[in-house]
Scaffold this motif. Structure first.
Motif, PDB file in Angstrom:
ATOM      1  N   PHE A  48       0.829  -1.199   0.000  1.00  0.00           N
ATOM      2  CA  PHE A  48       0.000   0.000   0.000  1.00  0.00           C
ATOM      3  C   PHE A  48       0.865   1.251   0.000  1.00  0.00           C
ATOM      4  N   GLU A  70      -2.569   5.421   1.406  1.00  0.00           N
ATOM      5  CA  GLU A  70      -3.468   4.301   1.678  1.00  0.00           C
ATOM      6  C   GLU A  70      -3.225   3.746   3.082  1.00  0.00           C
ATOM      7  N   TYR A 126      -5.970   3.454   6.071  1.00  0.00           N
ATOM      8  CA  TYR A 126      -6.298   2.191   6.736  1.00  0.00           C
ATOM      9  C   TYR A 126      -5.958   2.247   8.222  1.00  0.00           C
TER      10      TYR A 126
END
Length: 115
Positions: free
Chosen positions: A84, A88, A92
């Motif tokens: 990622f 990102e 998350y």
């Protein structure tokens, strides 16, 4: 290739989905769980026969660095090691802050059709 990711609040639903993956030939080596609470992550991984992101997915510098990092930094590093981007991983990690559990699957099958 980035892993497939799904967020969960409900541990039972997560466990059911991991079982569906296993029933469809997705092996433990491709299924990862992550939460902000290490005990919860370990418990869920043990109950579902899934993996957690550990030292084998990380490079040595990050393993050593994580000893001194805050929990959020450690989780973002682990997410980046799975493929990622920084943004990102940040997003998350915020979801993890809210108590969600991430299911990540590195298998190339169309996971959306399974779960």
């Amino acid at each position: 290739m980035k892993p497939f990711v799904r967020e969960y609040h409900n541990d039972e639903k997560l466990q059911n989905d991991v079982q569906k993956l296993a029933d469809n030939g997705i092996t433990k080596e491709h299924i990862y769980l992550m939460s902000h609470d290490e005990d919860r992550t370990e418990r869920l991984a043990n109950n579902t026969d899934a993996n957690t992101v550990g030292t084998q997915e990380m490079n040595l510098a990050e393993v050593i660095g994580n000893i001194f990092n805050k929990k959020g930094d450690e989780l973002r590093n682990k997410l980046q090691d799975l493929g990622f981007s920084q943004s990102e991983a940040d997003a998350y990690e915020e979801d993890l802050d809210e108590g969600k559990v991430l299911l990540m699957v590195t298998e190339s099958k169309d996971i959306k059709k399974i779960i």
